[in-house]
Design an enzyme around this catalytic site. Structure first.
Site, PDB file in Angstrom:
ATOM      1  N   CYS A   1       3.758   0.623  -8.046  1.00 47.20           N
ATOM      2  CA  CYS A   1       4.101  -0.788  -7.848  1.00 47.20           C
ATOM      3  C   CYS A   1       4.771  -1.349  -9.098  1.00 47.20           C
ATOM      4  O   CYS A   1       4.201  -1.278 -10.184  1.00 47.20           O
ATOM      5  CB  CYS A   1       2.849  -1.598  -7.543  1.00 47.20           C
ATOM      6  SG  CYS A   1       2.058  -1.099  -6.018  1.00 47.20           S
TER       7      CYS A   1
ATOM      8  N   CYS B   1       0.869  -1.177   0.000  1.00 49.96           N
ATOM      9  CA  CYS B   1       0.000   0.000   0.000  1.00 49.96           C
ATOM     10  C   CYS B   1       0.906   1.227   0.000  1.00 49.96           C
ATOM     11  O   CYS B   1       2.125   1.093  -0.051  1.00 49.96           O
ATOM     12  CB  CYS B   1      -0.990  -0.006   1.167  1.00 49.96           C
ATOM     13  SG  CYS B   1      -0.280   0.133   2.809  1.00 49.96           S
TER      14      CYS B   1
ATOM     15  N   CYS C   1      -1.788   1.393  -4.247  1.00 52.33           N
ATOM     16  CA  CYS C   1      -0.460   1.997  -4.445  1.00 52.33           C
ATOM     17  C   CYS C   1      -0.302   2.565  -5.849  1.00 52.33           C
ATOM     18  O   CYS C   1       0.725   3.145  -6.168  1.00 52.33           O
ATOM     19  CB  CYS C   1       0.659   1.021  -4.108  1.00 52.33           C
ATOM     20  SG  CYS C   1       0.914  -0.298  -5.290  1.00 52.33           S
TER      21      CYS C   1
END
Length: 135
Positions: free
Chosen positions: A90, A12, A86
């Site tokens: 990522c 996250c 996120c």
């Protein structure tokens, strides 16, 4: 011959709430049958104390955990990458199993709101454990 443990990475933004709760639940429910990592794209200084309190209510102590930055290596060494808001931060690698869990961010939430997120995460983690057994 020993079976390779599946490896799960929870990601996250701040690695201070959702991903820490998910890692705590997976550790609690699956024990040492799964390798568990968590990280964030912009890690906070510490875990959200309301998140720690909500998990303590379930007998899961995550107070000693620390937010960590996501690394390419962490993604490469994980079989499953679970993202929780996120966004584009990522890293993506072909051949990895990715899931995006749509969850509210507990930042700034009171204990009641965080409990709801905690319980929703538990449901997701239970489904994840079942799917790991099927792989």
């Amino acid at each position: 011959m020993t079976e390779k443990k599946p490896s799960v990475l929870f990601v996250c933004v701040h690695n201070a709430g959702r991903s820490q709760m998910a890692a705590g639940w997976l550790r609690h429910l699956a024990g040492d049958r799964v390798e568990i990592r968590s990280a964030g794209s912009l890690p906070a200084d510490r875990i959200n104390p309301v998140v720690v309190a909500a998990m303590n209510e379930q007998g899961i102590d995550i107070a000693a955990e620390h937010p960590k930055i996501i690394t390419t290596e962490a993604v490469q060494h994980s079989d499953v990458v679970i993202t929780m808001g996120c966004g584009d931060a990522c890293p993506f690698f072909p051949g990895k199993r990715y899931e995006d869990w749509k969850l509210d961010d507990p930042a700034g939430g009171d204990l009641g709101a965080v409990r709801q997120i905690r319980d929703e995460i538990r449901s997701h983690v239970e489904e994840l454990i079942t799917s790991l057994r099927e792989d």
